[in-house]
Design a protein around this motif. Sequence first.
Motif, PDB file in Angstrom:
ATOM      1  N   CYS A   1     -10.369  13.881 -11.604  1.00 45.56           N
ATOM      2  CA  CYS A   1     -10.563  14.746 -12.664  1.00 45.56           C
ATOM      3  C   CYS A   1     -11.734  14.527 -13.597  1.00 45.56           C
ATOM      4  O   CYS A   1     -13.012  15.045 -12.843  1.00 45.56           O
ATOM      5  N   ASP A   2     -11.856  14.242 -14.678  1.00 41.90           N
ATOM      6  CA  ASP A   2     -13.076  14.275 -15.552  1.00 41.90           C
ATOM      7  C   ASP A   2     -13.389  12.737 -15.918  1.00 41.90           C
ATOM      8  O   ASP A   2     -14.367  12.636 -17.001  1.00 41.90           O
ATOM      9  N   GLU A   3     -13.135  11.883 -15.234  1.00 41.23           N
ATOM     10  CA  GLU A   3     -13.820  10.477 -15.253  1.00 41.23           C
ATOM     11  C   GLU A   3     -14.089  10.014 -13.968  1.00 41.23           C
ATOM     12  O   GLU A   3     -13.399  10.190 -12.912  1.00 41.23           O
ATOM     13  N   THR A   4     -15.222   9.491 -13.745  1.00 40.40           N
ATOM     14  CA  THR A   4     -15.792   8.775 -12.573  1.00 40.40           C
ATOM     15  C   THR A   4     -15.590   7.321 -12.642  1.00 40.40           C
ATOM     16  O   THR A   4     -16.310   6.743 -13.561  1.00 40.40           O
ATOM     17  N   GLY A   5     -14.810   6.598 -11.948  1.00 38.04           N
ATOM     18  CA  GLY A   5     -14.521   4.966 -11.849  1.00 38.04           C
ATOM     19  C   GLY A   5     -15.117   4.519 -10.589  1.00 38.04           C
ATOM     20  O   GLY A   5     -14.633   5.063  -9.575  1.00 38.04           O
ATOM     21  N   VAL A   6     -15.670   3.494 -10.783  1.00 36.31           N
ATOM     22  CA  VAL A   6     -15.796   2.716  -9.382  1.00 36.31           C
ATOM     23  C   VAL A   6     -15.589   1.018 -10.022  1.00 36.31           C
ATOM     24  O   VAL A   6     -15.893   0.760 -10.984  1.00 36.31           O
ATOM     25  N   ALA A   7     -14.799   0.553  -9.040  1.00 34.83           N
ATOM     26  CA  ALA A   7     -14.456  -1.071  -9.332  1.00 34.83           C
ATOM     27  C   ALA A   7     -14.240  -1.816  -7.926  1.00 34.83           C
ATOM     28  O   ALA A   7     -14.319  -1.238  -6.941  1.00 34.83           O
ATOM     29  N   LEU A   8     -14.456  -3.089  -8.276  1.00 38.39           N
ATOM     30  CA  LEU A   8     -14.189  -4.074  -7.055  1.00 38.39           C
ATOM     31  C   LEU A   8     -12.923  -5.210  -7.545  1.00 38.39           C
ATOM     32  O   LEU A   8     -12.922  -5.758  -8.464  1.00 38.39           O
ATOM     33  N   VAL A   9     -12.085  -5.000  -6.674  1.00 31.91           N
ATOM     34  CA  VAL A   9     -10.946  -5.798  -6.600  1.00 31.91           C
ATOM     35  C   VAL A   9     -10.600  -6.577  -5.447  1.00 31.91           C
ATOM     36  O   VAL A   9     -10.949  -6.399  -4.533  1.00 31.91           O
ATOM     37  N   GLN A  10     -10.444  -8.074  -5.877  1.00 34.50           N
ATOM     38  CA  GLN A  10     -10.537  -9.267  -4.875  1.00 34.50           C
ATOM     39  C   GLN A  10      -8.991  -9.628  -4.659  1.00 34.50           C
ATOM     40  O   GLN A  10      -8.566 -10.043  -5.834  1.00 34.50           O
ATOM     41  N   LEU A  11      -8.485  -9.655  -3.394  1.00 32.76           N
ATOM     42  CA  LEU A  11      -7.259 -10.482  -3.326  1.00 32.76           C
ATOM     43  C   LEU A  11      -7.565 -11.935  -3.152  1.00 32.76           C
ATOM     44  O   LEU A  11      -8.342 -12.379  -2.147  1.00 32.76           O
ATOM     45  N   LEU A  12      -6.824 -12.890  -4.041  1.00 28.10           N
ATOM     46  CA  LEU A  12      -7.212 -14.269  -3.872  1.00 28.10           C
ATOM     47  C   LEU A  12      -6.102 -14.716  -2.644  1.00 28.10           C
ATOM     48  O   LEU A  12      -5.189 -14.142  -2.400  1.00 28.10           O
TER      49      LEU A  12
ATOM     50  N   ALA B   1      -2.565 -13.171  -5.639  1.00 25.05           N
ATOM     51  CA  ALA B   1      -2.999 -12.435  -6.804  1.00 25.05           C
ATOM     52  C   ALA B   1      -3.992 -11.572  -6.499  1.00 25.05           C
ATOM     53  O   ALA B   1      -4.985 -11.914  -5.785  1.00 25.05           O
ATOM     54  N   ALA B   2      -4.370 -10.613  -7.541  1.00 24.21           N
ATOM     55  CA  ALA B   2      -5.507  -9.714  -7.518  1.00 24.21           C
ATOM     56  C   ALA B   2      -6.309 -10.015  -8.746  1.00 24.21           C
ATOM     57  O   ALA B   2      -5.833 -10.241  -9.672  1.00 24.21           O
ATOM     58  N   ARG B   3      -7.678  -9.891  -8.530  1.00 30.95           N
ATOM     59  CA  ARG B   3      -8.402 -10.008  -9.758  1.00 30.95           C
ATOM     60  C   ARG B   3      -9.509  -9.053  -9.782  1.00 30.95           C
ATOM     61  O   ARG B   3      -9.982  -8.712  -8.577  1.00 30.95           O
ATOM     62  N   LEU B   4      -9.822  -8.308 -10.861  1.00 29.52           N
ATOM     63  CA  LEU B   4     -10.720  -7.552 -11.226  1.00 29.52           C
ATOM     64  C   LEU B   4     -12.086  -8.063 -11.332  1.00 29.52           C
ATOM     65  O   LEU B   4     -12.250  -8.878 -12.232  1.00 29.52           O
ATOM     66  N   ARG B   5     -13.049  -7.820 -10.268  1.00 28.58           N
ATOM     67  CA  ARG B   5     -14.416  -8.542 -10.392  1.00 28.58           C
ATOM     68  C   ARG B   5     -15.303  -7.451 -11.383  1.00 28.58           C
ATOM     69  O   ARG B   5     -16.422  -8.243 -11.754  1.00 28.58           O
ATOM     70  N   GLY B   6     -15.378  -6.501 -11.030  1.00 27.49           N
ATOM     71  CA  GLY B   6     -16.312  -5.620 -11.746  1.00 27.49           C
ATOM     72  C   GLY B   6     -15.928  -4.406 -11.699  1.00 27.49           C
ATOM     73  O   GLY B   6     -15.251  -3.842 -10.804  1.00 27.49           O
ATOM     74  N   ALA B   7     -16.246  -3.443 -12.802  1.00 21.35           N
ATOM     75  CA  ALA B   7     -15.889  -1.970 -12.895  1.00 21.35           C
ATOM     76  C   ALA B   7     -16.727  -1.157 -13.895  1.00 21.35           C
ATOM     77  O   ALA B   7     -17.517  -1.959 -14.753  1.00 21.35           O
ATOM     78  N   ALA B   8     -17.124  -0.053 -13.523  1.00 22.42           N
ATOM     79  CA  ALA B   8     -17.889   0.918 -14.402  1.00 22.42           C
ATOM     80  C   ALA B   8     -17.013   2.289 -14.356  1.00 22.42           C
ATOM     81  O   ALA B   8     -16.570   2.732 -13.583  1.00 22.42           O
ATOM     82  N   LEU B   9     -17.233   2.860 -15.511  1.00 17.32           N
ATOM     83  CA  LEU B   9     -16.644   4.119 -15.925  1.00 17.32           C
ATOM     84  C   LEU B   9     -17.419   4.985 -16.342  1.00 17.32           C
ATOM     85  O   LEU B   9     -18.214   4.820 -17.415  1.00 17.32           O
ATOM     86  N   HIS B  10     -17.437   6.325 -16.160  1.00 19.32           N
ATOM     87  CA  HIS B  10     -18.046   7.274 -16.730  1.00 19.32           C
ATOM     88  C   HIS B  10     -16.994   8.534 -17.231  1.00 19.32           C
ATOM     89  O   HIS B  10     -16.462   9.140 -16.299  1.00 19.32           O
ATOM     90  N   SER B  11     -16.886   8.765 -18.476  1.00 18.60           N
ATOM     91  CA  SER B  11     -16.245  10.015 -18.786  1.00 18.60           C
ATOM     92  C   SER B  11     -16.912  11.195 -19.193  1.00 18.60           C
ATOM     93  O   SER B  11     -17.993  11.159 -19.825  1.00 18.60           O
ATOM     94  N   GLN B  12     -16.382  12.314 -18.618  1.00 13.44           N
ATOM     95  CA  GLN B  12     -17.289  13.572 -18.880  1.00 13.44           C
ATOM     96  C   GLN B  12     -16.708  14.558 -20.143  1.00 13.44           C
ATOM     97  O   GLN B  12     -17.009  15.599 -20.364  1.00 13.44           O
ATOM     98  N   VAL B  13     -16.132  13.791 -21.123  1.00 12.76           N
ATOM     99  CA  VAL B  13     -15.421  14.251 -22.255  1.00 12.76           C
ATOM    100  C   VAL B  13     -16.458  15.242 -22.863  1.00 12.76           C
ATOM    101  O   VAL B  13     -16.121  16.213 -23.405  1.00 12.76           O
ATOM    102  N   ALA B  14     -17.461  14.637 -23.290  1.00 18.57           N
ATOM    103  CA  ALA B  14     -18.413  15.290 -24.086  1.00 18.57           C
ATOM    104  C   ALA B  14     -19.286  16.655 -23.282  1.00 18.57           C
ATOM    105  O   ALA B  14     -19.610  17.596 -23.948  1.00 18.57           O
TER     106      ALA B  14
END
Length: 349
Positions: A10-21, A25-38
Amino acid sequence: MRFLGIESSCDETGVALVQLLPDGAARLRGAALHSQVAMHRDYGGVVPELASRDHIRRVLPLMEAALEEAGVDLRAVDAVAYTRGPGLAGALLVGAGVAAALAMALGVPALGVHHLEGHLLSPFLSADPPAFPFVALLVSGGHTQLMRVDGVGRYALLGETIDDAAGEAFDKSAKLLGLGYPGGPALSRLAQQGDPAAFALPRPLLHSGDLDFSFAGLKTAVLTQVRKLGPALAARRADLAAATEAAIVDVLVHKAAQAMRATGLQRLVVAGGVGANQRLRAQLDERARRAGWRVHYPELALCTDNGAMIALAAAMRWQAGGWPPHGDGWAFDVRPRWPLQALTPAAPA
């Protein structure tokens, strides 16, 4: 394994890296997000064509930012996941196309993920992850559902909205109050200054005996109050916002508690954008304390649409045997309408 997730429904662009240990267990290693609200604010809502074009501009820089935060080279990614649906067709195609191209270039699987499954499983990245089975309350801008969840892909619908979703009730009521876009968060902020008992607003289907929801009538009641107040609305706006929020939350809490009693389960998972609402969290926590069950929430940053939930859902399905070794291949399609209960189990029950 390292899963790169791309969300563009929809109106957010999100990218992330998740690693299976190694321990599963799963761990979030890095994430970036841009919202189009404005960008969409001037139009009072999401413009699909503008959303798609903005996803094209944002997705690769966001991917680079997420990988930089993770300290991982793109060539170390083992699978690329993307939101296949539901959502806006053009926006979904951006994420799907980029993911398939990346996966082909890297020689790794491309995995199409259900957007709502991502929300539903997102609390597994929190500091207090749930365990199966549980009841899930999915509350977002376009969906309000209660599900019984017995495992990855093992979802039974208990109840859903027959008209507006809870998030739509927040947004449409906010618009009636002149709060602009996006309305839900603005209404909740204003509600903190008001008296929730100032207006007697309806709680639709509160005592219907089933687990379905209806919020269209509440929106009509808010409109009636706005017209009655006329010029006096400015002085009573906070009270009406508080009363509206209270009505929505009362219904959500009542139905969630009813689902817990009906299933006999002891864990409730709350997911989706409305799950960030503080009044909802406080009332659910209090109801759980009295009834003896537990509530699990995603971290606040994971309540909105994001790449982490897509990467996580792909990782959990992979772990449970939900994909063949080659994944979905490199051809892709999108499913703008895709019922969550239509998903197949990730592994035999």
